[in-house]
Design a protein around this motif. Structure first.
Motif, PDB file in Angstrom:
ATOM      1  N   GLU A 246       8.897  58.326  37.063  1.00 15.01           N
ATOM      2  CA  GLU A 246      10.012  57.624  36.414  1.00 15.01           C
ATOM      3  C   GLU A 246      10.996  57.092  37.454  1.00 15.01           C
ATOM      4  OE1 GLU A 246      10.272  59.806  32.056  1.00 15.01           O
ATOM      5  OE2 GLU A 246      11.543  60.561  33.680  1.00 15.01           O
ATOM      6  N   ASP A 247      11.291  57.895  38.464  1.00 15.07           N
ATOM      7  CA  ASP A 247      12.182  57.440  39.537  1.00 15.07           C
ATOM      8  C   ASP A 247      11.593  56.238  40.260  1.00 15.07           C
ATOM      9  OD1 ASP A 247      14.089  59.383  39.012  1.00 15.07           O
ATOM     10  OD2 ASP A 247      13.448  60.700  40.660  1.00 15.07           O
ATOM     11  N   LEU A 248      10.302  56.271  40.505  1.00 22.34           N
ATOM     12  CA  LEU A 248       9.645  55.189  41.238  1.00 22.34           C
ATOM     13  C   LEU A 248       9.591  53.886  40.445  1.00 22.34           C
ATOM     14  CD1 LEU A 248       6.684  57.135  42.852  1.00 22.34           C
ATOM     15  CD2 LEU A 248       8.748  56.291  43.988  1.00 22.34           C
ATOM     16  N   ILE A 249       9.396  53.992  39.135  1.00 19.05           N
ATOM     17  CA  ILE A 249       9.278  52.768  38.324  1.00 19.05           C
ATOM     18  C   ILE A 249      10.607  52.335  37.717  1.00 19.05           C
ATOM     19  CG2 ILE A 249       6.832  53.159  37.861  1.00 19.05           C
ATOM     20  CD1 ILE A 249       7.589  54.063  35.040  1.00 19.05           C
ATOM     21  N   GLY A 250      11.612  53.208  37.801  1.00 12.65           N
ATOM     22  CA  GLY A 250      12.942  52.837  37.340  1.00 12.65           C
ATOM     23  C   GLY A 250      13.123  52.822  35.840  1.00 12.65           C
ATOM     24  N   ARG A 251      12.316  53.587  35.150  1.00 14.29           N
ATOM     25  CA  ARG A 251      12.485  53.691  33.696  1.00 14.29           C
ATOM     26  C   ARG A 251      11.927  55.021  33.201  1.00 14.29           C
ATOM     27  NH1 ARG A 251       7.602  52.591  30.939  1.00 14.29           N
ATOM     28  NH2 ARG A 251       6.081  51.529  32.249  1.00 14.29           N
ATOM     29  N   GLU A 252      12.409  55.418  32.044  1.00 11.61           N
ATOM     30  CA  GLU A 252      11.955  56.670  31.445  1.00 11.61           C
ATOM     31  C   GLU A 252      10.644  56.443  30.697  1.00 11.61           C
ATOM     32  OE1 GLU A 252      13.567  59.773  28.064  1.00 11.61           O
ATOM     33  OE2 GLU A 252      15.033  58.712  29.297  1.00 11.61           O
ATOM     34  N   LEU A 253       9.740  57.378  30.835  1.00 15.85           N
ATOM     35  CA  LEU A 253       8.479  57.342  30.096  1.00 15.85           C
ATOM     36  C   LEU A 253       8.637  58.189  28.843  1.00 15.85           C
ATOM     37  CD1 LEU A 253       6.007  57.867  33.069  1.00 15.85           C
ATOM     38  CD2 LEU A 253       6.551  55.724  31.921  1.00 15.85           C
ATOM     39  N   GLN A 254       8.187  57.682  27.742  1.00 12.10           N
ATOM     40  CA  GLN A 254       8.237  58.424  26.484  1.00 12.10           C
ATOM     41  C   GLN A 254       7.081  59.422  26.465  1.00 12.10           C
ATOM     42  OE1 GLN A 254      10.847  58.049  24.393  1.00 12.10           O
ATOM     43  NE2 GLN A 254      11.552  56.657  25.998  1.00 12.10           N
ATOM     44  N   LEU A 255       7.425  60.694  26.452  1.00 13.42           N
ATOM     45  CA  LEU A 255       6.401  61.736  26.547  1.00 13.42           C
ATOM     46  C   LEU A 255       5.361  61.656  25.439  1.00 13.42           C
ATOM     47  CD1 LEU A 255       8.502  64.813  27.708  1.00 13.42           C
ATOM     48  CD2 LEU A 255       7.088  63.268  29.066  1.00 13.42           C
ATOM     49  N   ASN A 256       5.768  61.242  24.259  1.00 10.70           N
ATOM     50  CA  ASN A 256       4.808  61.153  23.157  1.00 10.70           C
ATOM     51  C   ASN A 256       3.871  59.949  23.301  1.00 10.70           C
ATOM     52  OD1 ASN A 256       6.777  59.253  22.615  1.00 10.70           O
ATOM     53  ND2 ASN A 256       6.884  59.694  20.430  1.00 10.70           N
ATOM     54  N   GLN A 257       4.137  59.092  24.276  1.00  8.77           N
ATOM     55  CA  GLN A 257       3.287  57.919  24.495  1.00  8.77           C
ATOM     56  C   GLN A 257       2.515  57.987  25.812  1.00  8.77           C
ATOM     57  OE1 GLN A 257       6.011  54.647  24.172  1.00  8.77           O
ATOM     58  NE2 GLN A 257       6.164  54.825  21.957  1.00  8.77           N
ATOM     59  N   ILE A 258       2.648  59.109  26.527  1.00 11.05           N
ATOM     60  CA  ILE A 258       1.953  59.255  27.808  1.00 11.05           C
ATOM     61  C   ILE A 258       0.482  59.562  27.562  1.00 11.05           C
ATOM     62  CG2 ILE A 258       1.679  60.808  29.780  1.00 11.05           C
ATOM     63  CD1 ILE A 258       4.654  60.944  30.015  1.00 11.05           C
ATOM     64  N   ASP A 259      -0.362  58.841  28.266  1.00 12.70           N
ATOM     65  CA  ASP A 259      -1.801  59.096  28.248  1.00 12.70           C
ATOM     66  C   ASP A 259      -2.133  59.840  29.551  1.00 12.70           C
ATOM     67  OD1 ASP A 259      -4.568  59.074  28.371  1.00 12.70           O
ATOM     68  OD2 ASP A 259      -4.739  56.995  27.680  1.00 12.70           O
ATOM     69  N   VAL A 260      -2.494  61.096  29.447  1.00 11.12           N
ATOM     70  CA  VAL A 260      -2.759  61.919  30.627  1.00 11.12           C
ATOM     71  C   VAL A 260      -3.811  61.270  31.520  1.00 11.12           C
ATOM     72  CG1 VAL A 260      -3.593  64.168  31.407  1.00 11.12           C
ATOM     73  CG2 VAL A 260      -2.052  64.036  29.465  1.00 11.12           C
ATOM     74  N   ASP A 261      -4.740  60.536  30.953  1.00  8.32           N
ATOM     75  CA  ASP A 261      -5.768  59.883  31.762  1.00  8.32           C
ATOM     76  C   ASP A 261      -5.170  58.887  32.754  1.00  8.32           C
ATOM     77  OD1 ASP A 261      -7.864  61.323  30.733  1.00  8.32           O
ATOM     78  OD2 ASP A 261      -8.276  59.871  29.148  1.00  8.32           O
ATOM     79  N   HIS A 262      -3.990  58.345  32.454  1.00  9.56           N
ATOM     80  CA  HIS A 262      -3.326  57.420  33.377  1.00  9.56           C
ATOM     81  C   HIS A 262      -2.822  58.136  34.623  1.00  9.56           C
ATOM     82  CE1 HIS A 262      -2.348  54.429  29.894  1.00  9.56           C
ATOM     83  NE2 HIS A 262      -3.638  54.550  30.128  1.00  9.56           N
ATOM     84  N   PHE A 263      -2.741  59.460  34.571  1.00  8.04           N
ATOM     85  CA  PHE A 263      -2.236  60.275  35.669  1.00  8.04           C
ATOM     86  C   PHE A 263      -3.349  60.956  36.457  1.00  8.04           C
ATOM     87  CE2 PHE A 263       1.261  59.766  32.853  1.00  8.04           C
ATOM     88  CZ  PHE A 263       2.406  59.837  33.627  1.00  8.04           C
ATOM     89  N   ARG A 264      -4.590  60.724  36.087  1.00  9.13           N
ATOM     90  CA  ARG A 264      -5.691  61.485  36.682  1.00  9.13           C
ATOM     91  C   ARG A 264      -6.009  61.106  38.117  1.00  9.13           C
ATOM     92  NH1 ARG A 264      -8.239  65.187  34.027  1.00  9.13           N
ATOM     93  NH2 ARG A 264      -7.922  65.292  31.792  1.00  9.13           N
ATOM     94  N   THR A 265      -5.887  59.843  38.465  1.00  8.78           N
ATOM     95  CA  THR A 265      -6.239  59.407  39.822  1.00  8.78           C
ATOM     96  C   THR A 265      -5.143  58.516  40.386  1.00  8.78           C
ATOM     97  OG1 THR A 265      -7.374  57.379  39.141  1.00  8.78           O
ATOM     98  CG2 THR A 265      -8.713  59.401  39.215  1.00  8.78           C
TER      99      THR A 265
END
Length: 77
Positions: free
Chosen positions: A47-66
């Motif tokens: 969130e700090d790097l992209i400058g916006r808050e991520l909505q936890l209910n909309q996070i796809d864990v697969d986007h964080f895998r690699t």
């Protein structure tokens, strides 16, 4: 690998001192570079790097895998 991902790599290496290099397609979760306790801290870093808050209910864990997936979904540049 682009410069935008460098803070993520640095964060991961700091928490995993036995790792010297992280391939772009390494599964960060399965290989326990990010565990359940560190995941929220990982999200806050992103969130700090992209400058916006991520909505936890909309996070796809697969986007964080690699690193490649993180670059594609969040850190284009």
């Amino acid at each position: 690998m682009n410069d935008a991902i460098k803070p993520v790599v640095d964060w991961l290496l700091e928490r995993n001192p036995d790792i010297e290099e992280i391939p772009e397609d390494l599964d960060l979760i399965e290989n326990r570079l990010v565990d359940s306790l560190g995941f929220m801290e990982f999200v806050l870093l992103l969130e700090d790097l992209i400058g916006r808050e991520l909505q936890l209910n909309q996070i796809d864990v697969d986007h964080f895998r690699t690193l490649r997936s993180l670059q594609h979904h969040y850190l284009k540049g």
